[in-house]
Design an enzyme around this catalytic site. Sequence first.
Site, PDB file in Angstrom:
ATOM      1  N   HIS A 114      -8.968  -8.864   1.160  1.00  0.00           N
ATOM      2  CA  HIS A 114      -8.849  -8.963  -0.284  1.00  0.00           C
ATOM      3  C   HIS A 114      -7.892  -9.903  -0.905  1.00  0.00           C
ATOM      4  O   HIS A 114      -6.664 -10.352  -0.149  1.00  0.00           O
ATOM      5  CB  HIS A 114      -8.569  -7.532  -1.119  1.00  0.00           C
ATOM      6  CG  HIS A 114      -7.367  -6.609  -0.748  1.00  0.00           C
ATOM      7  ND1 HIS A 114      -6.945  -6.526   0.286  1.00  0.00           N
ATOM      8  CD2 HIS A 114      -6.338  -6.345  -1.834  1.00  0.00           C
ATOM      9  CE1 HIS A 114      -5.760  -5.952   0.097  1.00  0.00           C
ATOM     10  NE2 HIS A 114      -5.446  -5.857  -1.023  1.00  0.00           N
ATOM     11  N   HIS A 126      -6.005   1.351   0.358  1.00  0.00           N
ATOM     12  CA  HIS A 126      -4.907   1.945  -0.523  1.00  0.00           C
ATOM     13  C   HIS A 126      -5.158   1.664  -1.980  1.00  0.00           C
ATOM     14  O   HIS A 126      -4.253   1.717  -2.755  1.00  0.00           O
ATOM     15  CB  HIS A 126      -3.580   2.391   0.050  1.00  0.00           C
ATOM     16  CG  HIS A 126      -2.744   1.044   0.007  1.00  0.00           C
ATOM     17  ND1 HIS A 126      -1.931   1.035   1.046  1.00  0.00           N
ATOM     18  CD2 HIS A 126      -2.814  -0.028  -0.575  1.00  0.00           C
ATOM     19  CE1 HIS A 126      -1.396  -0.025   1.022  1.00  0.00           C
ATOM     20  NE2 HIS A 126      -1.841  -0.892  -0.134  1.00  0.00           N
ATOM     21  N   GLU A 142      -2.113  -6.988   4.832  1.00  0.00           N
ATOM     22  CA  GLU A 142      -1.842  -5.651   4.896  1.00  0.00           C
ATOM     23  C   GLU A 142      -2.418  -4.742   6.249  1.00  0.00           C
ATOM     24  O   GLU A 142      -1.956  -3.797   6.700  1.00  0.00           O
ATOM     25  CB  GLU A 142      -2.228  -4.876   3.928  1.00  0.00           C
ATOM     26  CG  GLU A 142      -1.521  -5.262   2.568  1.00  0.00           C
ATOM     27  CD  GLU A 142      -2.030  -4.705   1.202  1.00  0.00           C
ATOM     28  OE1 GLU A 142      -1.476  -4.587   0.289  1.00  0.00           O
ATOM     29  OE2 GLU A 142      -3.235  -3.951   1.363  1.00  0.00           O
ATOM     30  N   HIS A 156       4.749  -1.539  -3.781  1.00  0.00           N
ATOM     31  CA  HIS A 156       4.231  -2.588  -4.621  1.00  0.00           C
ATOM     32  C   HIS A 156       5.087  -3.021  -6.099  1.00  0.00           C
ATOM     33  O   HIS A 156       4.589  -3.001  -7.160  1.00  0.00           O
ATOM     34  CB  HIS A 156       3.026  -2.275  -5.425  1.00  0.00           C
ATOM     35  CG  HIS A 156       1.654  -2.091  -4.056  1.00  0.00           C
ATOM     36  ND1 HIS A 156       1.900  -1.021  -3.369  1.00  0.00           N
ATOM     37  CD2 HIS A 156       0.812  -2.817  -3.525  1.00  0.00           C
ATOM     38  CE1 HIS A 156       0.698  -0.906  -2.621  1.00  0.00           C
ATOM     39  NE2 HIS A 156       0.066  -2.114  -2.632  1.00  0.00           N
TER      40      HIS A 156
END
Lengths: 121, 282
Positions: free
Chosen positions: B194, B12, B241, B59
């Site tokens: 990431h 995402h 995540e 976030h």
Amino acid sequence: MKSLAGKEPIPGTTIFEGRMAMKGYALNKMCFSFNKAENREAFKADEDAYCVKYGLSDAQRAAVKKRDVLALLNLGGNIYYLAKLTGMFGLNMQDIGAQQAGISLEKFKAKLLAAGETKNG
Amino acid sequence: MARLIGGVGSSHVPAIGNALEQGLQTDPYWKPFFDGYKPVWNWMEDKKPDVAILVYNDHGLNFFLDTMPTFAIGAAAEYQNADEGWGLKPLDPFQGDPEFSWHLIDSLVHDEFDITMCQEMLVDHGFTVPMSLMWPNQDTRDQVKVIPLCVNVVQYPFPTAQRCLKLGEAIGKAVASFDKDLDVVILGTGGLSHQLDGERAGHTNREFDTEFLEKLKDEPEWLLKYSNYELAKIVGPQGVEMIMWLIMRGALGGNIRELSRNYHIPISNTAAGVILFENDAV
């Protein structure tokens, strides 16, 4: 935290846990305010006064002034919140990635592209 | 009764939102990524699910670090997107299904999951990017009702991978016990490897991601042998995540087939993955 006790630090990586979350609370709270355009404008009008209003430490204020992302992380900044701050300086995630890795943006992008080309990334 | 007809795992990354805004789907940088979604677009077009349960993380739009729920579920008739501070244009609101949300919450709480209930909830790019990716056509997207399920993968400690898998299993039960004739799809989003912060920013791990995708259908428990600390080391602090994909996988149960998969490095600083599962009964 007990679940992290005895774990070796991960090189070049900070786990944003309770201790860091407390240390960076005021800084992250300021960054959270940047979701609103009027707060971004108020920051831009007088950056340091805005930092003082949110109760940032001297070290945090100095790091904001220097746009020093690694220093801000070490002072408890969370990367998702810092992105709202650095966005105002015209820096996106790749710009601040390169800054933290200590290489040029071109090299940073090339490194990611290279990871896409090799079998073991 | 409601039927869980399938599930999708997807990254995402906010840059995807920019690419969609600018129509860069066939740009050489983006094409290998967007091409991986064609089977998903066709499947959604064909199956026309009524409801999407979307697992993601906030976030710093709806939740600040003062109050950080481990699992929060939306129970609103409408969910607004809003300015996140760094330039992504807010999208039109998404329609909820409050009756289904309350059923889900009721079922999960009585299954021992302590859920935070949200009658108002702003949804950020973690939610909107997957919605735009699954349903690139706004009219089609607007026909799908949504239930946002927000997971804390921001302020450590995060829920364990095992807890995520079990929550998924409980969601599967909850959907099957909802007394409405609805086709439901579940989306697990975020990841794959990431790292956005620290000197190691830009870290990815193709080998681990590939194994994760390979084992997700038949051996999702494989991921449980890693703690969230170990995952941060292997796939980066934001790569963790991927535990949200286990919620999607757990919900689908045992009888599924994998219809498509794609993996591409890089999208911005991220190794992006997408996988589509369909329930055998469909």
